[in-house]
Design an enzyme around this catalytic site. Structure first.
Site, short mmCIF file in Angstrom:
data_model
loop_
_atom_site.label_atom_id
_atom_site.label_comp_id
_atom_site.label_asym_id
_atom_site.label_seq_id
_atom_site.Cartn_x
_atom_site.Cartn_y
_atom_site.Cartn_z
N GLU A 112 -13.02 49.50 -6.51
CA GLU A 112 -12.58 50.68 -7.26
C GLU A 112 -11.11 50.93 -6.98
O GLU A 112 -10.59 50.50 -5.95
CB GLU A 112 -13.39 51.92 -6.82
CG GLU A 112 -14.88 51.79 -7.03
CD GLU A 112 -15.65 52.89 -6.31
OE1 GLU A 112 -15.30 54.08 -6.49
OE2 GLU A 112 -16.56 52.57 -5.53
N LYS A 114 -7.89 53.08 -5.81
CA LYS A 114 -7.67 54.12 -4.78
C LYS A 114 -6.72 55.16 -5.37
O LYS A 114 -5.51 54.97 -5.39
CB LYS A 114 -7.08 53.48 -3.52
CG LYS A 114 -7.01 54.44 -2.36
CD LYS A 114 -6.58 53.74 -1.08
CE LYS A 114 -6.62 54.70 0.08
NZ LYS A 114 -5.70 55.83 -0.06
N ASP A 116 -4.43 58.35 -5.87
CA ASP A 116 -3.54 59.04 -4.95
C ASP A 116 -3.54 60.53 -5.28
O ASP A 116 -2.75 61.01 -6.08
CB ASP A 116 -2.12 58.45 -5.09
CG ASP A 116 -1.24 58.82 -3.90
OD1 ASP A 116 -1.79 59.31 -2.89
OD2 ASP A 116 -0.02 58.62 -3.96
N TYR A 223 -16.11 59.39 -7.17
CA TYR A 223 -16.39 58.02 -6.73
C TYR A 223 -17.48 57.87 -5.67
O TYR A 223 -17.82 56.76 -5.30
CB TYR A 223 -15.12 57.35 -6.21
CG TYR A 223 -14.37 58.15 -5.17
CD1 TYR A 223 -14.83 58.27 -3.86
CD2 TYR A 223 -13.18 58.79 -5.50
CE1 TYR A 223 -14.14 59.01 -2.93
CE2 TYR A 223 -12.47 59.52 -4.56
CZ TYR A 223 -12.95 59.63 -3.27
OH TYR A 223 -12.27 60.36 -2.34
N LYS A 310 -4.33 48.11 0.67
CA LYS A 310 -3.14 48.85 0.26
C LYS A 310 -2.14 47.91 -0.41
O LYS A 310 -1.88 46.81 0.08
CB LYS A 310 -2.47 49.51 1.47
CG LYS A 310 -3.37 50.49 2.23
CD LYS A 310 -3.83 51.66 1.39
CE LYS A 310 -2.76 52.67 1.13
NZ LYS A 310 -2.56 53.65 2.19
N CYS A 404 15.19 62.15 30.59
CA CYS A 404 14.48 62.95 29.58
C CYS A 404 15.48 63.77 28.76
O CYS A 404 16.35 64.44 29.34
CB CYS A 404 13.48 63.87 30.27
SG CYS A 404 12.67 65.02 29.13
N CYS A 407 14.73 67.70 29.93
CA CYS A 407 14.88 68.23 31.30
C CYS A 407 15.71 67.32 32.21
O CYS A 407 15.86 67.61 33.40
CB CYS A 407 13.50 68.48 31.91
SG CYS A 407 12.55 66.96 32.17
N CYS A 422 8.42 60.82 30.66
CA CYS A 422 9.04 61.80 31.54
C CYS A 422 7.96 62.27 32.51
O CYS A 422 6.94 62.83 32.09
CB CYS A 422 9.57 62.99 30.74
SG CYS A 422 10.06 64.38 31.79
N CYS A 428 8.70 70.30 32.12
CA CYS A 428 9.36 69.83 30.90
C CYS A 428 8.78 70.60 29.71
O CYS A 428 7.59 70.46 29.37
CB CYS A 428 9.12 68.32 30.74
SG CYS A 428 9.97 67.60 29.33
#
Length: 665
Positions: A112, A114, A116, A223, A310, A404, A407, A422, A428
């Site tokens: 079938e 797909k 969107d 579907y 896809k 980081c 921090c 980190c 943090c």
């Protein structure tokens, strides 16, 4: 039944038939003017005789209902995601897995398109539309029934031999012509045009005024049918049945006998998709036989019996201005490419994840490079290459940062891991905010009235430093926050109080232990039944739990070895958060089948296949999808595959009937 009621029913039936012919069959049998006159006649009659109100009257197509809040409703049948494939090899591997589990050769498939759009679940009882619910997180979604009733291709009453109760799934889409006209009108009115049909269709479903939804040329393409004891044996037959009941089901679906036939369908539509009236982004392939679908079942996220192929992602090039770094709730550092904005697959892309240091090094990505960008699975933008011909002459290699970005703590990278971390867990800020945001999220504690932005605000204002602090918040503390009125503050505090009722397995997921997702949290909760028992389990004990590997076991043991975590859990316990199975949950849970592995095959009379699997798990057993030497029992129903029976007999595995199994427990 009096004359007025007969007249109303006859008019409604006639208009329903004209709607079906026009919008579903694309074969109008009446002039637009005549249709409008009949609709006006019906509107006038209904206004004069409200005692004969019909919640599914064709007049409701024009909308007019205002919905202030969309209620969240659980799905009776979970709405799963789909696994993606991108090549013939992916499909062949999938086919082999299916044949192995089913122990059959030459599985038949339905192909079938797909669509969107925005996923939708419609519930019908006795041929009438009862409710329409968005996909949401797959477990629950928002009820948008009033808005869906305005869509002409959604039948409000069915025709033919429909079952008494069932759900049907589809996509709400905006045809390309309709989308173009909407944008032309917006531009004429001096408004910004909508970005793409999919997002516009999705946004339409949550408009508060259904008469505004009625103005948009939305369609619903169906579907998938869900229900008990349905009079259908294959996916292809279900599409034909749905069409005969009045649903709009595109006629392009095709039965394929092998991967070559699947690819023929895929290749045709990849080349010809622009001939369609609506957008598609691939093809969905499903095992055709519904009994086989049931046997194959589901992984934690997707059906084993379906695969999305896809189409090749759209690719654009743009300039990478700067590489910045983000800190996640686990301390993981993600490098981010900040791009010159570019239109890709209908949306403007400004940022793309660079994943980790290895990815940057492999593609030799540098600031000021011209890069090629795709959308992974047509959702997440990613950089797939660099145009070296356009690289500036004074370009320098990217040096991955060592501290980081929040921090300035030196970053760590453990052996065998791709990401830097980190280690400043408690100091943090993004980690603190991220952990609390995870705790309150929908699949975890689902705290109403508390969103991610508010969490960040509460942390920055110093009101909370971890999720246990939430339970000490008062309305008075919250009201002074930006954009917080008294009612909002009240809802927030009430939502936190309500979260104390959330069951143990979701609390365990909410704690944010590394590698402990929803499925693992459920396994651990079911096995240990309380946080106390889980806290006392060693790594060696944990590895013995079904499907818990060394990495997860070590992570769980490490989490409970940290004093700060134990202190937080102790506080949660004092506040009344559910940290063990309730008496109701424990009822029916036994260890009768502990250490036993079961394969379920065939059709059953007294309980459904899913109920049977639940009974096995509730009694300590393990459900497996295929027969092997480790299988303890095969529970055989009617129409069990002969090759499966043969394999069980060959391996001397005990085959039990439904009644014999029920006696076991």
């Amino acid at each position: 039944m009096n004359d007025i009621q007969l007249q109303l029913n006859a008019l409604r039936d006639e208009l329903r038939e004209h709607n079906y012919n026009y919008y579903v069959l694309d074969n109008p049998t009446i002039e637009d003017y005549d249709f409008d006159m009949k609709l006006k006649e019906l509107l006038a009659l209904e206004a004069k005789h409200p005692e004969f109100h019909d919640p599914n009257s064709p007049t409701l197509r024009v909308g007019g209902t205002i919905t202030k809040n969309f209620n969240t409703i659980p799905h009776e049948y979970r709405m799963y995601s789909l696994e993606n494939s991108y090549s013939k090899e992916d499909l062949l591997d999938w086919e082999k897995r299916i044949e192995k589990i089913l122990d059959v050769e030459n599985v038949e498939f339905t192909c079938e398109l797909k669509y969107d759009g925005a996923s939708m679940n419609l519930t019908y009882e006795n041929g009438k539309l009862i409710k329409a619910v968005t996909r949401g997180d797959g477990f629950q979604g928002d009820e948008v029934t009033n808005n869906i009733k305005t869509i002409k291709t959604v039948p409000l009453r069915l025709k033919g031999d429909f079952p008494p109760k069932f759900d049907i799934r589809g996509e709400i889409i905006l045809p390309l012509d309709g989308f173009k006209k909407m944008n032309e009108e917006r531009v004429e009115n001096g408004e910004e045009p909508y970005m793409n049909p999919r997002n516009t269709a999705s946004g339409s479903l949550k408009l508060q005024d259904s008469s505004e939804v009625a103005k948009r040329p939305l369609e619903c393409l169906l579907y998938n049918i869900k229900g008990e004891n349905l009079p259908i044996s294959t996916q292809f037959e279900s599409l034909e049945k749905a069409r005969s009941w009045g649903f709009k089901v595109p006629t392009v679906a095709k039965v394929a006998k092998n991967v070559d036939e699947i690819l023929e369908f895929v290749n045709y539509w990849e080349a010809n998709r622009h001939e369609l009236e609506y957008e598609i982004d691939g093809v969905v392939i499903k095992v055709n036989n519904l009994q086989h679908q049931e046997e194959l079942g589901y992984t934690a996220k997707a059906p084993r019996w379906a695969m999305a192929y896809k189409f090749k992602a759209e690719q654009v090039s743009t300039v990478l201005n700067e590489i910045t770094y983000q800190v996640g709730r686990t301390g993981a550092i993600t490098p981010v490419a900040n791009l010159v904005p570019v239109l890709l697959a209908g949306t403007t892309v400004k940022r793309a994840s660079l994943h980790n240091a290895d990815q940057i090094e492999r593609l030799d990505i540098r600031e000021r490079d011209t890069v090629f960008v795709e959308k992974g699975g047509e959702i997440i933008p990613k950089i797939v290459g660099v145009n070296l011909e356009l690289r500036p002459s004074d370009s320098t290699e990217t040096v991955y940062r060592t501290t980081c970005p929040e921090c300035e703590t030196p970053l760590e990278r453990k052996e065998g891991e791709a990401q830097h971390y980190c280690p400043n867990v408690s100091g943090c800020t993004p980690q603190i905010v991220g952990r609390i945001q995870h705790y309150i999220s929908r699949k975890a504690m689902d705290i109403e009235g508390l969103g991610g932005e508010t969490v960040a605000l509460l942390v920055h204002e110093g009101l909370i430093t971890n999720y246990a602090d939430l339970y000490e918040l008062t309305k008075e503390q919250v009201i002074p926050l930006e954009r917080m009125a008294e009612k909002s503050a009240e809802n927030l505090v009430n939502g936190i109080e309500e979260s104390k009722k959330i069951p143990f397995e979701r609390v365990l997921y909410a704690l944010g232990i590394r590698y402990v997702g929803e499925t693992v949290a459920k396994k651990l909760a079911k096995h240990y039944k309380s946080i106390e028992a889980l806290m006392n389990a060693s790594s060696e004990d944990l590895v013995n739990v079904d499907e818990i590997g060394v990495k997860i076991a070590e992570s769980v043991a490490h989490y409970f070895s940290e004093e700060a975590n134990l202190e937080t859990i102790n506080r949660l316990k004092q506040y009344g958060v559910q940290l063990e199975f309730s008496a109701e949950q424990l009822e029916g849970l036994t260890e009768t089948l502990l250490g036993k592995s079961f394969v379920v095959s065939g059709v059953f009379e007294k309980v459904s296949r899913n109920e049977l699997k639940k009974l096995i798990e509730n009694n300590g057993g393990k459900v497996s999808s295929s027969i092997s030497s480790k299988t303890s029992f095969v529970v055989a129903g009617d129409k069990m595959g002969p090759s499966k029976r043969e394999k069980a007999e060959k391996l001397n595995i005990t085959i039990v009937t439904e009644d014999e199994f029920l006696n076991m427990i």
